[in-house]
Design a protein around this motif. Structure first.
Motif, short mmCIF file in Angstrom:
data_model
loop_
_atom_site.label_atom_id
_atom_site.label_comp_id
_atom_site.label_asym_id
_atom_site.label_seq_id
_atom_site.Cartn_x
_atom_site.Cartn_y
_atom_site.Cartn_z
N PRO A 15 -2.48 -8.85 -11.68
CA PRO A 15 -3.65 -8.24 -11.05
C PRO A 15 -3.83 -8.64 -9.59
N CYS A 16 -3.56 -9.91 -9.27
CA CYS A 16 -3.73 -10.33 -7.88
C CYS A 16 -2.69 -9.67 -6.97
N LEU A 18 -1.46 -6.84 -7.55
CA LEU A 18 -1.90 -5.44 -7.49
C LEU A 18 -2.93 -5.25 -6.37
N VAL A 19 -3.86 -6.19 -6.27
CA VAL A 19 -4.88 -6.10 -5.22
C VAL A 19 -4.22 -6.17 -3.84
N LEU A 22 -2.69 -2.87 -3.26
CA LEU A 22 -3.73 -1.87 -3.02
C LEU A 22 -4.15 -1.82 -1.56
N ILE A 33 -6.90 6.58 -5.08
CA ILE A 33 -5.95 5.90 -4.21
C ILE A 33 -4.80 6.83 -3.92
N TYR A 35 -1.05 7.09 -2.57
CA TYR A 35 0.02 6.11 -2.45
C TYR A 35 0.89 6.31 -1.22
N VAL A 229 -17.23 -6.67 -0.37
CA VAL A 229 -16.19 -6.42 -1.36
C VAL A 229 -16.80 -5.71 -2.57
N PHE A 233 -15.93 -1.80 -4.03
CA PHE A 233 -15.41 -1.55 -5.37
C PHE A 233 -16.40 -0.80 -6.27
N LEU A 234 -17.68 -1.15 -6.18
CA LEU A 234 -18.61 -0.57 -7.14
C LEU A 234 -19.50 0.53 -6.57
N TRP A 239 -11.33 1.33 -2.84
CA TRP A 239 -10.65 0.12 -3.33
C TRP A 239 -9.65 -0.45 -2.34
N GLY A 242 -11.58 -2.49 0.09
CA GLY A 242 -12.12 -3.65 -0.62
C GLY A 242 -11.04 -4.70 -0.86
N ALA A 243 -9.84 -4.23 -1.21
CA ALA A 243 -8.73 -5.15 -1.45
C ALA A 243 -8.34 -5.87 -0.16
N ALA A 246 -10.80 -8.54 0.47
CA ALA A 246 -10.58 -9.68 -0.42
C ALA A 246 -9.43 -10.53 0.09
#
Lengths: 280, 264
Positions: A15-16, A18-19, A22, A33, A35, A229, A233-234, A239, A242-243, A246
């Motif tokens: 997951p990290c 992935l961020v 992203l 998203i 690509y 952040v 995301f919310l 995203w 936001g990524a 982060a």
């Protein structure tokens, strides 16, 4: 061993990564998203609007850190000066509040600071009749909340070197004619810098990425990186940006941690020197 | 330390009193107001347990509490098992690299919000429906790290020759683990489990991001967050008091079982 590592790999490393990935993609027109590789998310981080929020976060976190270190060091010093048998008890009660829920500790400040809260009532009791002071939803409230939540860590971090301090060093300094203040400034303080640095880094790193305290005690009026952040995301559904934010947060954290490690190395050089001096 | 003048000593006691006042007054006010009769959250009008009674009838809070309990129990069970095995594995094979060390400490250091958005992106990329199960998966990640470090601290002083002795006497690996290793590390395993349980009960940010939409997977901290944003009610004071009492009891117990691991 293998299942635990697999769990960490699947639910943390991937997951990290992935961020991180992203952050290099474009935001789709409808919020998804797209690509295609781009660096513009990182460029946006340096946009004056967002860079301002970074600076604002750093200022709020820095102020909270400074206050927490001053109070925490004083507390740790007082505990280390208390009778030996009382020290573990004081330490226990200094950490105990930290064992309760973060939200609840933050909420306690809302109860305290709101217009009809304890502080307003105390003022009334002392004869104040005007408008209740507005304390909640200010930058001061956010800083108070951060200091309150992370203070126990500073106390612990500063107590460790203070309690290990060789009392003969301070005595020697006084025998050589140094005043109490000089002894503190030239002997005690330098020897306890690693503890202060560890506590300070902890408060700063946790404060700068925090979004709960600014949201609750700042009433959403004080945006920090964490809130930004959160929003991407919310709320904004962007995203990739936001990524990137982060990642910038992590970069700041690594920078601060590296600075601390370097400072700790230098401080341990000092300690070795001080040790050599007492031997000689 | 060197002798101090009475004035210095008085100053130190004053500092200590002020710090403890700062730490405890906010909590004390909150607890006191939870027993307040009146509807106004801040003016005292007499002792009453009615907010605790009204909590017991609040279905949203009860279902959040149940969700929290499910998440905490399941994630603690998985994390305790995996974390203990990981700790033993690391201690047996001491030649592990720095990378493994970093991997295990990472969940404790990565900011919550970063891990939260990472898991959110990951789960949604897999098209996973989010709910209690995704919160559990996420909670195991950081719980595992804490359990592992608590158990490892205990294993540092473990005498591995008794394991060899047990094997020499013909015990299988499993028997040795059950009859020799486990009894020695049991206090640390329980302490780690209690710590994991409390962390899981209190955890907000990661659960908030990995719960998905809908009330079905609202946990207690999420419920508290929503209530706080909605405004102050004496009910939150009562709920906060209960949650605080539970966390502090569990962690004090954990600390007693495993002196010196959490917060020294």
């Amino acid at each position: 061993m293998a299942p635990a590592l697999a769990w960490l790999a699947a639910l943390m490393v991937v997951p990290c990564a992935l961020v991180l990935a992203l952050a290099f993609f474009r935001r789709g027109i409808y919020g998804g998203i797209e690509y295609t590789f781009t660096l513009e998310n990182f460029g946006l981080v340096f946009d004056p609007l967002y860079a301002g929020i970074f600076l604002n976060s750093a200022r709020i976190a820095g102020t909270a850190t400074l206050i927490a270190v001053v109070i925490g060091y004083a507390a740790a010093y007082a505990i280390s000066a208390a009778p030996r048998r009382l020290q573990p008890i004081f330490l226990f009660f200094a950490v105990l509040p930290f064992w309760s829920n973060y939200l609840i500790r933050t909420y306690a400040w809302i109860v305290l600071l709101n217009r009809e809260g304890l502080i307003t009532q105390l003022l009334r009791w002392f004869g104040y009749t005007g408008e209740p002071p507005s304390m909640l939803y200010t930058e001061g409230a956010v800083i108070a909340g951060l200091v309150y939540n992370y203070l126990p860590f500073v106390i612990l971090a500063c107590y460790a070197p203070l309690s290990r301090l060789n009392p003969e060093l301070a005595e020697a300094s006084r025998d050589l004619g140094a005043s109490a203040i000089t002894t503190f400034r030239r002997v005690i303080l330098p020897l306890t810098v690693p503890g202060i640095a560890a506590g300070a880094v902890f408060v700063f790193v946790l404060s700068i990425g925090n979004f709960v305290t600014p949201a609750l005690l700042g009433g959403g009026r004080f945006q920090m990186i964490g809130n930004l952040v959160y929003d991407q995301f919310l709320t904004a559904n962007d995203w990739p940006f936001g990524a990137a934010l982060a990642m910038a947060l992590i970069a700041i954290m690594l920078l601060v941690l590296t600075a601390q490690a370097l400072a700790a190395n230098r401080a341990s050089g000092h300690t070795a020197q001080a040790g050599g001096d007492t031997d000689g | 330390m060197a002798e101090r003048s009475p004035a210095t000593r008085r100053a130190l006691w004053i500092v200590l009193s002020l710090v403890f006042a700062f730490l405890y007054i906010p909590i004390a006010v909150l607890v006191a107001l939870s027993f307040n009769e009146g509807g106004l959250p801040t003016a005292w009008s007499g002792f009453s347990l009615k907010w605790y009674v009204s909590l017991a009838g609040n279905s949203a809070i009860l279902s959040a509490a149940l969700n929290t309990l499910i998440v905490a129990l399941v994630s603690t069970a998985i994390a305790t098992l995996l974390g203990t095995l990981l700790a033993i594995g690391i201690e047996i094979r001491r030649q592990y690299g720095k990378g493994l060390e970093a991997l295990i400490f990472a969940p404790m250091i990565i900011p919550d919000i970063v891990l939260a958005i990472a898991l959110l992106s990951f789960f949604s990329m897999l098209n996973l429906t989010m709910g209690l199960h995704t919160i559990i998966l996420a909670h195991v990640v950081f719980n595992l790290a804490f359990v592992c470090s608590v158990v490892r601290a205990r294993l540092k002083s473990f005498d591995w020759s008794i394991v060899e002795a047990s094997a020499d006497l013909g015990a299988s690996a499993l028997t040795t683990f059950r009859r020799v290793t486990l009894p020695v590390i049991a206090p640390a395993v329980i302490a780690g489990a209690l710590l994991a349980f409390t962390l899981s009960v209190d955890e907000f940010i990661i659960a908030f991001f990995t719960a998905g939409a809908g009330r079905a997977s609202t946990t207690l901290p999420m419920q508290i967050y929503a209530m706080i944003r909605f405004g102050i009610t004496p009910e939150i004071n009562a709920l906060a008091t209960i949650v605080m009492a539970v966390s502090i009891t569990a962690l004090t117990l954990s600390q007693r079982l495993n002196r010196g691991v959490i917060g020294q």
